[in-house]
Design an enzyme around this catalytic site. Sequence first.
Site, PDB file in Angstrom:
ATOM      1  N   LYS A 591     -14.046 -47.363   4.048  1.00 45.80           N
ATOM      2  CA  LYS A 591     -15.559 -47.476   3.635  1.00 45.80           C
ATOM      3  C   LYS A 591     -16.204 -48.396   4.656  1.00 45.80           C
ATOM      4  CE  LYS A 591     -13.436 -48.202  -0.374  1.00 45.80           C
ATOM      5  NZ  LYS A 591     -13.783 -47.250  -1.501  1.00 45.80           N
ATOM      6  N   LYS A 597     -17.116 -54.814  -1.597  1.00 44.04           N
ATOM      7  CA  LYS A 597     -16.164 -53.845  -1.634  1.00 44.04           C
ATOM      8  C   LYS A 597     -14.592 -54.522  -1.433  1.00 44.04           C
ATOM      9  CE  LYS A 597     -18.888 -49.884   0.205  1.00 44.04           C
ATOM     10  NZ  LYS A 597     -18.757 -48.916  -0.766  1.00 44.04           N
TER      11      LYS A 597
HETATM   12  C1  NBG Z   1     -23.850 -45.936  -2.413  1.00 41.15           C
HETATM   13  C2  NBG Z   1     -22.965 -46.698  -3.484  1.00 41.15           C
HETATM   14  C3  NBG Z   1     -21.794 -45.948  -3.628  1.00 41.15           C
HETATM   15  C4  NBG Z   1     -21.952 -44.600  -4.171  1.00 41.15           C
HETATM   16  C5  NBG Z   1     -23.062 -43.834  -3.117  1.00 41.15           C
HETATM   17  C6  NBG Z   1     -23.259 -42.554  -3.488  1.00 41.15           C
HETATM   18  C7  NBG Z   1     -25.762 -46.800  -0.901  1.00 41.15           C
HETATM   19  C8  NBG Z   1     -26.999 -47.438  -0.980  1.00 41.15           C
HETATM   20  N1  NBG Z   1     -25.342 -46.556  -2.136  1.00 41.15           N
HETATM   21  O1  NBG Z   1     -20.992 -46.525  -4.767  1.00 41.15           O
HETATM   22  O2  NBG Z   1     -22.764 -47.917  -2.954  1.00 41.15           O
HETATM   23  O3  NBG Z   1     -20.851 -43.825  -4.375  1.00 41.15           O
HETATM   24  O4  NBG Z   1     -24.236 -44.535  -2.835  1.00 41.15           O
HETATM   25  O5  NBG Z   1     -24.009 -42.460  -4.907  1.00 41.15           O
HETATM   26  O6  NBG Z   1     -25.067 -46.222  -0.003  1.00 41.15           O
END
Ligand code: NBG
Length: 862
Positions: A591, A597
């Site tokens: 990720k 994280k």
């Molecule tokens: C991200 C979150 C994740 C989520 C995704 C899709 C951004 C700004 N936010 O937790 O950090 O799964 O959005 O909703 O990328």
Amino acid sequence: MTAVLDTASIGKPKARARKHVRSLTGYWPETDSTGKEKWPRGDEKTWKDAIRGVASDTPTITKSIVNHVQTSLARQPHNLDDLGAYQASALSVRDNLIVNWNETQLHYTRKAPKRAYYLSLEFLMGRTLDNALLNLGLKNKYNDSITGLGFNLEDLIDKERDAALGNGGLGRLAACYLDSSASQELPVWGYGLRYKYGIFQQLIAPDGQQLEAPDPWLDNQNPWELPRLDVTYEVRFYGHAERTENGRAIWSGGQEVLAVAYDVMIPGYDTKNTNNLRLWESKPKRGFDLNSFNAGNYEQAVESSNSAAAITAVLYPNDHTTFGKELRLKQQYFWTAASLADIMRRFKNMEKPISEFPDYVAIQLNDTHPTLAIPELMRVLLDDEELSWAEAWQITTNTFFFTNHTVLPKWPIPLMEQLLPRHMQIIYDIVTVEKQFPGDRDRLARMSIIEEGIPKQVRMANLACIGSRKVNGVAELHSELVRTTIMKDFVEHYGVSKFGNVTNGITPRRWLDQCNPGLSTLITESLKIPKAAWLKDLYKLEGLLPFAEKADFQKRWAAVKLSNKRRLAHYVETTLGVSVNTAAMFDVQIKRLHEYKRQSLNILGVIHRYLLLKTLTPAQRKKVVPKVVFFAGKAAPGYFIAKLIIRLIVNVARVLNSDPDTKEYLTVFFLPDYSVSLAEILIPASDISQHISTAGTEASGTSNMKFCLNGGLLVGTVDGANIEIAEEVGESNVFFFGHLTPAVEDLRYQHLYHPVPVEQKSPALAAVLNEVSAGRFGDGGVYEPLLNTIRQHDYYLLTDDFDSYIRALDMVDEAYQDRTEWIKKSIRTTAKMGKFSSDRAIQDYAQEYWNIESTKLENGTA
Ligand code: NBG
């Protein structure tokens, strides 16, 4: 950035500032007096005999590929390599997509249904060829043709560069939602930007540092887009806005640039329906500034064209970007203005009264990036359509829907005032006209769109909330946090029904069928239903539950996992030149790199395991579960601590992977340049994956869903969608640890005001930190800033969660030793992932938010 004054426009304000260069898109045939469609020109039969359909038999496909080799590429059999063969095959598939796309768009125009538009600054599409072939149902046929021509389809698929127009989850979610919308025959278009350079390419230097290089995804041309040089809009920046009467104004002068449309076809699965993703490219309005050129100033003449082209030159990394950057704000306005102008033109072609706009148009704002669409629609309705404020506001607030994905960026007002003077006026008017919030001063200050201070800021999330019909978060916990914290005052004002939840979802087409064909085949054979049946209704996977008990099925399940692990091992061998033990447990965390994280928690846990292994005798070590730990992810170029975490991982890997005492039992790999395509190799190969954010910080997470769908188990915190996954698959099938969200604030307070040394809180963690400081993984001094974030305020609670994390990993080891039980857990996990299909999520949006319906093409499937 310099503003280029358009001298021609001075003193000649235009009421309708933006005009569409008229083209023939969005029209349908004329009808005669009986209502029958007239053939527009020439002999109908001559035309109809020549019009092609989708090429669906092997000889026609082969012909079409060879035709592209000969004509589009100007190559011949003797000078055709894999890249050329990929390009020819892609062009041939694209022809098919265009046939379906044309029919779908004409069908939409004829039926004139309510449409939804998904505005997202990011679309992380990945590769297209494989996906398009699977969705068209033509993969086998193309395979035959390509084999007949002496090539290997899988090799050609590998030649495609990812379209990486996104950072991470938010952009990939947008891509999954387009797939689901098209597959469910919903009239949904995406709108985004066509960045010349997507997310940077990540290289790892020998000392472990991340280096960034531009992403050359357009170098070899992009067969998946259709330039629409006839669909263009003018977009204005800077200049001045002069108020007239009735809340209107005339905005003139400044710089104007052109938005040019590029259409990307989005094929639905098992249907002819093919939707559109329209991406805008910026271009100078004129080749260059003729006045400067005539005055002999060539450089200045070219500069204005460079400044226009710069708008869509590069995708911004999303963390730690200094918001307030002019170019970023320009991107946001450029994209929302062009998209709205296009939406408005399509609506106007329907010749309905403007008050019916929200009956035909729903616009979803993907995070706060497109919030400027709200004042922009107000501007168009007030200044161009000459509606009253009340009418315009009524339309606007019934058109937009806002999804929150994270915490809130703001824009300094001085920049907004300069770049978008008219929009700033409208924002102030919204504040004064629409601010009917009762209550005390503090509450008013919290709810205001304008944050007082130096400089003042525009709170985009508040504007998005006030200007939208509904707001949603992306997982149950996150939506609850939106309601009870960031939007609490608005919930009290508007009532809770404006604030919903749509738990994220993923497309099972890409994230199972495409990336894990072995598992897909096993599932279809076992369920004894057509593949399309479960891929379109993922709850049908529950039919796998009884198979969890069957020894033969367990064996086949395990064999698929092993072959996926071998595929990953092969990838690692060819890219990093090292071999991987496929008999070991594969533990994966992939990720964006971010402190919240907690990849740091993972690597510190790895060091702990290593130190423990070192204390064991060779005989004791033999009893340990061998493990290979994979990391991948990019850090924003300006995010120093995240980059240090990468450096630590790489150097830990260097030491561990060459330690003869332990390397049989524990190795670590950081795979560079994480992408959708790399995820497609890693996810099916995982035994366990890590989703270990500090509680309350990960809005949802979507890779957690992808791993579980592929039968990987999950170790995680009680955060985001992990919670709902555990609800579905059962808590006995996930490994939870760590403090819960309600405890987080208090722990942070304690860290600041009553700090307890790490040695006391977690001796195990203290020992690990000391080893890093002492230089066991290269110069300890390098890592001090990272270690200090943990030893000092520890905002992300590593010291609080470390011990329970290690216990959770011990439980993983224990569970893994009972292989049969582990495989059962894996099967049950896949079986219970129905809820997390993006088809379900898109249904939620279509019904509860957009109020749109499926418009199926006659003669159904492709
Ligand atoms: C991200 C979150 C994740 C989520 C995704 C899709 C951004 C700004 N936010 O937790 O950090 O799964 O959005 O909703 O990328």
